[in-house]
Design an enzyme around this catalytic site. Structure first.
Site, PDB file in Angstrom:
ATOM      1  N   ASP A 404       0.858  -1.154   0.000  1.00 48.91           N
ATOM      2  CA  ASP A 404       0.000   0.000   0.000  1.00 48.91           C
ATOM      3  C   ASP A 404       0.907   1.220   0.000  1.00 48.91           C
ATOM      4  OD1 ASP A 404      -2.248   1.596   0.409  1.00 48.91           O
ATOM      5  OD2 ASP A 404      -1.831   1.636   2.548  1.00 48.91           O
ATOM      6  N   LYS A 405       0.411   2.343  -0.402  1.00 42.51           N
ATOM      7  CA  LYS A 405       1.275   3.511  -0.395  1.00 42.51           C
ATOM      8  C   LYS A 405       1.075   4.341   0.866  1.00 42.51           C
ATOM      9  CE  LYS A 405       0.441   7.358  -2.385  1.00 42.51           C
ATOM     10  NZ  LYS A 405       0.782   8.352  -1.393  1.00 42.51           N
ATOM     11  N   PHE A 550      -9.737  21.217 -10.285  1.00 48.02           N
ATOM     12  CA  PHE A 550      -8.739  20.230 -10.711  1.00 48.02           C
ATOM     13  C   PHE A 550      -9.442  19.014 -11.310  1.00 48.02           C
ATOM     14  CE2 PHE A 550      -6.271  16.440 -10.061  1.00 48.02           C
ATOM     15  CZ  PHE A 550      -5.021  16.820 -10.485  1.00 48.02           C
ATOM     16  N   ARG A 604       6.908  15.817  -5.136  1.00 51.35           N
ATOM     17  CA  ARG A 604       5.780  16.088  -6.008  1.00 51.35           C
ATOM     18  C   ARG A 604       5.913  17.526  -6.457  1.00 51.35           C
ATOM     19  NH1 ARG A 604       1.261  13.303  -2.372  1.00 51.35           N
ATOM     20  NH2 ARG A 604      -0.092  14.057  -3.998  1.00 51.35           N
ATOM     21  N   THR A 684      -2.412   1.360  -4.708  1.00 57.02           N
ATOM     22  CA  THR A 684      -2.874   2.453  -3.876  1.00 57.02           C
ATOM     23  C   THR A 684      -4.184   3.000  -4.394  1.00 57.02           C
ATOM     24  OG1 THR A 684      -2.357   4.639  -3.084  1.00 57.02           O
ATOM     25  CG2 THR A 684      -1.440   4.040  -5.203  1.00 57.02           C
ATOM     26  N   ARG A 801      -5.455   4.393  -7.880  1.00 58.53           N
ATOM     27  CA  ARG A 801      -6.911   4.519  -7.897  1.00 58.53           C
ATOM     28  C   ARG A 801      -7.593   3.156  -7.771  1.00 58.53           C
ATOM     29  NH1 ARG A 801      -9.058   8.456  -6.158  1.00 58.53           N
ATOM     30  NH2 ARG A 801      -8.020  10.406  -6.582  1.00 58.53           N
ATOM     31  N   ASP A 828      -1.593  -0.898   5.962  1.00 58.57           N
ATOM     32  CA  ASP A 828      -1.867  -0.465   7.328  1.00 58.57           C
ATOM     33  C   ASP A 828      -3.327  -0.131   7.569  1.00 58.57           C
ATOM     34  OD1 ASP A 828      -1.879   1.782   5.747  1.00 58.57           O
ATOM     35  OD2 ASP A 828      -1.334   3.075   7.420  1.00 58.57           O
ATOM     36  N   ASN A 831      -8.518  -0.460   4.163  1.00 57.10           N
ATOM     37  CA  ASN A 831      -8.641  -0.671   2.720  1.00 57.10           C
ATOM     38  C   ASN A 831      -7.667  -1.718   2.211  1.00 57.10           C
ATOM     39  OD1 ASN A 831      -6.538   1.084   3.355  1.00 57.10           O
ATOM     40  ND2 ASN A 831      -6.487   1.864   1.285  1.00 57.10           N
TER      41      ASN A 831
END
Lengths: 1125, 372
Positions: A404-405, A550, A604, A684, A801, A828, A831
């Site tokens: 997972d991210k 956005f 980013r 993720t 996604r 963690d 999900n």
């Protein structure tokens, strides 16, 4: 009422059968035909498997479904029924022991699950009943109850939001534990519900529970006295999911629509099915081989027996008459019972004790994980947790890691790192910044120096402050306090820290906070005007005219604001690729270098541009936007067209770099995993850009990695439909990554051979669902295999996604692909639960996002960095240990039973056991079990430090290397060789049974005892030869069990045992030891059977990268490890 | 690199611990104990078998085993053994008629005399064995057909023997003592040995009846009921003799009360079931002469007088009489000597081969490794 009925009948509601009707607050509605309180399940979460009542039968049934247990049960029953050479106790006792131990273990585990369930189910919630708030246990919530939830509480079931303490009828929710998105989502109350919930009479019709988190369809009928019932449609924005947490809203009321196991969260869980390790599968395969050996042995013996008996005088010589009963038995029945007797005689070849030992090894071995102080995290004061001990060895076999991210790779904690204004670099954190090698124009910039010109700086910072959709958290007093202390510089930083922002994306907050560090503070949005405080502590006000939202296709957002002086400004921020074409090219060059460097460092990056709009331009844009917003058809397309039109000809003012802080040692861990030959996939729910930059930061993607993207964006194509484009892209990527790539040797991934082009693969959830479920069923398998092949040839794969179940789908797809590789999932949040459950090994991180993942995982560790030791050291060692344990057990029982089989040829196939019953029973329980158990707990054939330093060592045991057929064949041949040697060695000695110096002779029990003594010593010494790590425990256990054997034999033969029918071994052992010949034969047989083993060890050169380290340890020397107390 | 990260962690680990103990509440930290065992850091001996350690061992084994083997072979070859088959299968054999006319019911004993010649003198004690072939004393049905508690003198087992003894448990409604197939098939040929002196006289060679069974068997495992070896006929009054026996158990050796009944050594020897279908059992011992001057059995002509009671032709069996001297390693058996010599030489040979390989191949390997 009539209308409703008509509606129903006319199919106004097609899903009539698939819908449920809920009466809000259980109040009957005035015009319903009848108040039918329908039956829904209660709000109890059940994850446990047994109850007190069904435990015994259910557990026994499950245990005897295991092939081995069933086999032993059969053997036991045969021994009870048929007259067999050995007593039923020999197999009944161990079986009983195994069953009891397993039952206790499983009962205990289920007890823990009950406790965890209770914790959730007994949690007190407030329910509105007849105008009063009543505290109720969570499990007692019924569908239709109106539930009150206060801030920071999680929703106890799926609720329709009726009322919020916020004035605008919204509430904020974070679904971090459901889908991993930690941003705040806005949910809305159902319009027109009355303030007084007591007076509300309404019904809700909604679809039956389904697992998709983002879909919900329903309608609400609100009945008001003397009015037509109002109908409101309900969507996912009205639904609050169980497991999500209420944020920034004092209190909400909602009506329960789905409860308990029907909530979307529960539906997203998969049943916790029993996980079987690959080792267990190997054991079962070997078991079948041994079963075949056993059956063929029994068949051979039975056949030969009847052949032998057919000779005259052999079956029933005068000295050995049969009993009357035997004579009367039917011939075929006798053959059958003979067959069964042989089976029982040889059944020790499949040892019950192996299962006991394996279980004990796993159970005890798992303590070393919990005890490991390297897994201890001082922050949360906890170490690792082992939920299932069945999978220890699987940790050494992992081929695919799915991670997972959010919260796993990253801390989900954005931080503003640096910005670049007009080509000059500004780094806030460093006291001095190093001269950058990439850009010549960069100078050492510490504070805002006059490098780029004050005007530009301020413009850039204003842009950061204005171009976002951040809201200021309403923490009333703080706001006042800030105003009061306005102007006092020393106080400011503290207060700024406390200022809370809410935004849909954490990096927007980071940017606003970043601007704050440079002196520009965003104070909030009040009735369409944005207030910012500039460096001179003056408050500037801007009128917000438009927000150009956005979206992932445009990958940018803009705001249009009006300054006090009447200027209209457009600020735009977005990904470099979407900004650069829209600004002047000469500005781009100055900034591009920064942006690219930042991106490869894993930050980013966003570019910021601005444009001054003239009054005419604004007028055009304004009307365009307004028209597009009101359009009924193709609204989205029209809006985008206008956006694109407005966002042109801007000038670039700078770029920002935001870091999503990685977990400690995340990059090192990932590198180690890849070095160990594992493929890392990031799954993720987050946005692609975010995830991509994380991958860069973790060095999963490297500078030279060519990214193969398969996302909605790349599927956008004017000419082709999505699916056709998908097929085209898949084939193109396949050509690139699979066909053109030079054949890679198995086990060597490309990080090894740097000459090859690295590929990274990116796919998003929507595209994945097309791949998995294309319109034409025919294509499904083709897409899947193309997809898999591409992925398998990529160094790293990023899936963004993803819905929780999609994550599990991916894991499942890989799991079931060719070669069925071993998969590991680490995550963690809630999900990640489905993928944790789906993978062979599920690892939970004891993060901040609740305990769902930990509870459903097989192993839980405090931090990602611990994964390295868990796999490379613990996993490796456990695998080697258990593989050796399994092979050794089969081997030692083969050479135990082979002499017994051979003896049948010399005793007229009469099922005469070679060994005494005590030896038969004790062999596996006492004489040879402890050394292998100690070995399988303590062995470190390579020390832990070396394992951690050389990740490549992990590859040596990849693909179940020690339990393949080749090593199995080797062990089997060794067992056969030794069995033959034992039997025939003693056979030749007994060609003259006068072995004592007083001329007295030895009988059959002496024969068996000599063979058995050789056997016990050889088998134990063989293990001693294999032991590379002799702790005092090994010494104690190995020499101790040999001593125990000698002691026991003396003891057993030294007394006339009153409860025994036959005193077969009376003084046999002592007499054996008084014979020199027996000593000599024992010694030579032991040496001879160990000889090939020693020879092989010497001839087998240590290979691989660790040969040098191995040699560095001087042989036969005590290695004193550094003690760290 | 690894070491440094360990150290860093140790510091991390220590801080909260010390804070926790000093702080209020003194919460017991869940930090795992830092013991060598729990951290898998027990000091360990890590032997690695290399050519360097194994080669000397091979040579040692070779050097030790070859002399032992030679010693064993020489000893075995020095043992004198004489074997004669007296079954009477051939027409020419003296016991042919006895073997042909055999029936259990015949009252008159059939005797035959088998002449043989010893070429070499037998020094020291000579042991006389009888050997049977194709006799499955190790058959399961046979092995278990006994009652050890009866043989140990248990009164209740005497009158009510174990079920395992079937079909040799009762006869004529009386329990059989000793019961079972093993006892029932007691070897009952009588063998006597005579030396035909060159001067024509026939000298009886004294055969010792005792000392042929294990001491523990004779004194502990086997006991007459009542614990008293006298008056056996009354003790065994309510029992019946095994069906194939000619006389009851208390008449096995009427001359010696300590060798009668269950403690009769011929009986005890028989009860120790043989391991293989071809076996020998100790029958008598010929003590060496007191004067030590003449050999126990001088070379010359002998005759074996057999009272032929034991039928073996029905199952194609053979009966032998064996005379053997005994050494410290037991009876004659060249197997051990040969095995030791073989293993010793193989080890020596392997040692040499390994030395050569190690010398040539090992060096080359090392040099090839370094550039890597």
């Amino acid at each position: 009422m009539l209308r409703r009925r008509l509606n129903r009948l006319c199919g106004g509601d097609e899903k009539r059968v698939d819908s449920r009707t809920i009466y809000v607050g259980h109040r009957p509605c005035p015009d319903t035909e009848a108040f039918i309180p329908s039956k829904f399940c209660d709000n109890r979460i059940v994850s446990s498997k047994y109850t007190v009542w069904n435990f015994l039968p259910k557990n026994l049934f499950e245990q005897f479904r295991r092939i081995a247990n069933f086999y032993f049960l059969i053997i036991f029953l045969v021994q009870v029924i048929v007259d067999t050479p050995t007593s039923p106790v020999t197999s009944g006792l161990p079986l009983f022991f195994v069953i009891t131990v397993t039952a206790i273990k499983q009962g205990y585990e289920d007890c823990l699950r009950h406790k965890a369930d209770n914790e959730v189910n007994k949690y007190l919630v407030t329910v509105l009943e007849d105008g009063r708030s009543v505290k109720k246990e969570s499990e007692k919530i019924k569908v239709g109850d109106v539930v009150e939830v206060v801030e920071d509480e999680t929703f106890p079931c799926d609720l329709i939001l009726l009322q919020s303490s916020r004035e605008d009828g919204t509430c904020f929710v974070t679904t971090a534990s459901l889908d991993g998105e930690s941003n705040h989502k806005t949910h809305y109350t159902v319009p027109d519900t009355e303030k007084d919930l007591q007076a509300l009479t309404a019904t809700i019709e909604c679809e039956q529970p389904q697992p998709d988190l983002y879909k919900f369809v329903g309608r609400m009928h609100i009945y008001k006295p003397e009015q037509e019932p109002a109908v409101r449609s309900l969507g996912p924005e009205n639904l609050l999911l169980k497991g999500a947490t209420l944020k920034n809203t004092k209190k909400i009321y909602g009506v329960a629509v789905y409860t308990g196991m029907e909530t979307k969260m529960a539906l997203n869980y998969q049943g916790k099915s029993q996980k079987r390790s690959a080792v267990e599968k190997s054991i079962n395969a070997f078991l079948l081989v041994y079963l075949c050996i056993l059956i063929s042995k029994a068949v051979v013996c039975t056949t030969l027996k009847y052949v032998w008996q057919s000779k005259e005088g052999q079956d029933e010589p005068w000295y050995n008459q049969k009993t009357q009963k035997e004579k009367d038995t039917n011939m075929y029945l006798k053959m059958f019972t003979d067959f069964l007797s042989f089976m029982v005689l040889f059944n020790f070849i499949i040892p019950v004790s192996m299962y006991v030992t394996v279980e004990m090894q796993k159970f005890l071995g798992s303590f070393f994980i919990t005890w490991d102080k390297d897994f201890f995290d001082p922050e949360i004061q906890e170490g690792a947790l082992v939920n299932t001990s069945d999978l220890n060895e699987e940790l050494g076999q992992v081929e695919y890691v799915f991670t997972d991210k959010t919260g796993t790779l990253t801390q989900n904690n954005m931080e503003f790192i640096e910005c670049c204004i007009d080509g000059f670099q500004y780094k806030h954190r460093d006291t001095w910044s190093e001269v950058d090698g990439f850009t010549v124009t960069d100078g050492p910039v510490n504070k805002l120096q006059q490098k780029a010109g004050q005007e530009k700086e301020e413009l850039f910072l204003r842009a950061l402050c204005l171009c976002h959709t951040v809201q200021v958290k309403e923490a009333g007093s703080e706001e006042v306090l800030t105003d009061q202390v306005d102007g006092i510089d020393e106080m400011r930083p503290q207060l700024e820290e406390e200022r809370g922002f809410i935004a849909s994306s954490p990096d927007e907050i980071a940017l606003v906070k970043g601007a704050m560090k440079y002196g520009f503070t965003f104070l909030g949005l009040e009735s369409k005007s944005m207030k910012i405080k500039n460096r001179e502590n003056n408050i500037e006000e801007y009128k917000l005219l438009h927000v150009l939202n956005f979206d992932p296709v445009r990958r940018r957002m803009s705001v249009i604001v009006q300054t006090k002086s009447g200027e209209t400004l457009l600020f735009c921020k977005g990904a470099d690729s979407s900004i650069f074409p829209r600004v002047k090219p000469e500005e781009v060059d100055r900034i591009r270098m920064h942006v690219e460097r930042n991106a490869t460092e894993g930050y980013r990056t966003l570019c910021v541009a601005f444009k001054q709009l003239s009054a005419e331009e604004y007028a055009v844009a304004d009307t365009g936007l307004r028209e597009a917003r009101l359009a009924l058809q193709d609204r989205e397309e029209k809006l985008i067209a206008v956006y694109n039109q407005v966002e042109t000809g801007m000038s670039l003012i700078g770029a920002t770099a935001v870091e999503d802080r990685l977990q400690e040692e995340a990059a090192e861990t990932m590198e180690a995993l890849q070095g160990a030959g594992m493929k890392v996939w990031v799954l993720t729910g987050d946005k692609m850009e975010t995830a991509k930059s994380t991958c860069y930061a973790c060095r999963l993607f490297q500078r030279g990695t060519e990214l193969l993207e398969l996302t909605l964006r790349t599927l956008e194509d004017e000419r082709l439909k999505r699916e056709e484009k998908l097929r085209e892209l898949l084939q193109e990527y396949h050509r690139k990554a699979v066909q053109d790539a030079p054949p890679v040797k198995a086990g060597v991934t490309r990080s090894w051979s740097t000459a090859n082009q690295d590929y990274g693969f990116i796919i998003d959830g929507a595209t994945l669902s097309i791949v998995m479920n294309p319109q034409h069923e025919v294509d499904a398998s083709q897409y899947k295999s193309l997809f898999l092949q591409i992925c398998q040839n990529c160094t790293a794969v990023l899936c963004c996604r993803m819905a929780p179940l999609q994550k599990a789908q991916i894991v499942k797809m890989v799991k079931t692909s060719k070669g069925s590789p071993i998969t590991l999932s680490i995550g963690d949040g809630a999900n990640d639960v489905s993928m944790i459950l789906e993978a062979h090994v599920g690892i939970g991180i004891k993060g901040k996002e609740g305990r769902q993942a930990v509870r459903n995982s097989d192993y839980a560790i405090p931090k990602l960095k611990h994964l390295k030791k868990l796999l490379l050291a613990h996993g490796h060692l456990y695998y080697v240990r258990i593989a050796h344990l399994v092979q050794y057990f089969f081997y030692k029982n083969l050479c135990f039973i082979l002499p017994q089989f051979l003896y049948q040829f010399f005793c007229g196939y009469s099922q005469q056991p070679l060994y005494d019953a005590a030896y038969l029973t004790m062999y596996n329980i006492c004489f040879t079990s402890m050394p292998i158990l100690a070995y399988s707990l303590l062995e470190q054939h390579i020390s832990i430090e070396i394992l951690l330093d050389n990740a490549t060592l992990y590859r040596e045991i990849a693909n179940n290397a020690m339990l393949r057929w080749r090593p199995f064949l080797y062990w089997t041949l060794l067992g056969i060789f030794q069995g033959l040697l034992f039997f025939f060695g003693v056979r030749f000695l007994f060609s003259n049974p006068a072995l004592q110096d007083n001329g007295q002779v030895f009988g059959n029990w002496s024969y068996g005892t000599i063979v058995f003594t050789v056997l016990v010593f050889t088998v134990t010494l063989k293990l001693a030869l294999d032991t590379r790590h002799w702790t005092w425990i090994n010494h104690f256990v190995i020499w101790g069990s040999l001593a125990f054997y000698v002691f026991f034999s003396f003891f057993w033969g030294g007394i006339i045992w009153p409860f025994l029918k036959q005193q077969r071994l009376y003084f046999v052992f002592a007499n054996m030891l008084s014979s020199v010949s027996a000593w000599l034969v024992i010694i030579i047989l032991i040496i001879l059977s160990l000889l090939p083993e020693i020879l092989l060890v010497v001839l087998r050169k240590p290979r691989g990268p660790h040969s040098r380290q191995m040699a560095a340890v001087t042989p036969l020397s005590y290695k004193h490890l550094k003690e760290r107390y | 690199m690894m070491a440094s990260s360990y150290n860093a962690k140790d510091e991390d680990g220590h801080l909260p611990g010390s804070v926790g103990s000093g702080g209020p509440g003194a919460v017991k930290s869940k930090k795992p104990d830092n013991t060598a065992f729990k951290q898998q850091r027990l000091p360990a001996w890590q032997p690695i078998l290399t050519a360097g350690t194994v080669l000397p061992a091979f040579f040692m084994i070779g050097l030790i085993f070859i002399p032992i083997g030679i010693g064993l072979l020489v000893t075995s070859n020095n043992i004198k053994e004489f074997e004669i088959d007296y079954t009477g299968v051939d027409m020419s054999s003296p016991c042919f008629s006895c073997s042909q006319n055999y029936s259990w019911n015949s009252t008159s004993a059939c005797t035959c005399s088998v002449p043989f010649t010893l070429d070499q003198p037998f020094e020291s004690n000579v042991f006389m064995y009888y050997g049977l072939s194709n006799f499955y004393q190790n058959h399961r049905r046979y092995v278990k057909s006994r009652d050890d508690s009866q043989l140990n003198g248990d009164k209740s087992s005497l009158l009510n023997p174990s079920k395992e003894c079937e079909p040799y448990r009762t006869s004529d409604k009386k329990s059989i003592a000793p019961c079972g197939a093993i006892a029932n098939s007691l070897f009952n040929d009588t063998l006597e040995l005579f030396y035909n002196h060159p001067n024509g006289s026939k000298i009886t060679i004294h055969l010792e009846k005792t000392g042929i069974a294990w001491w523990t068997d004779k004194h502990v495992k086997f006991r007459n009921p009542g614990g008293n070896n006298n008056n056996l006929s009354s003790v065994f009054r309510d029992t019946s003799k095994p069906v194939n026996w000619h006389k009851p158990v208390y008449e096995l050796d009427p001359s010696d009360p300590d060798n009668n009944g269950f403690v009769n050594e011929d009986f005890i020897v028989w009860m120790r079931t043989a391991a293989l279908p071809t076996f020998r059992k100790l029958y008598r011992i010929i003590q060496k002469k007191k004067d030590n001057m003449t050999p126990t059995l001088p070379p010359g002509n002998y005759s074996l007088e057999v009272t032929y009671n034991y039928p073996v032709r029905s199952f194609d069996g053979r009966k032998r009489m064996i005379l053997s001297t005994i050494s410290w390693m037991g009876g004659k058996n060249p197997f051990l000597g040969i095995a030791y010599i073989t293993v010793g030489s193989v080890c020596f040979f392997l040692g040499v081969v390994l030395l050569i390989i190690h010398h040539k191949y090992g060096n080359r390997n090392n040099s090839a490794d370094i550039p890597n």
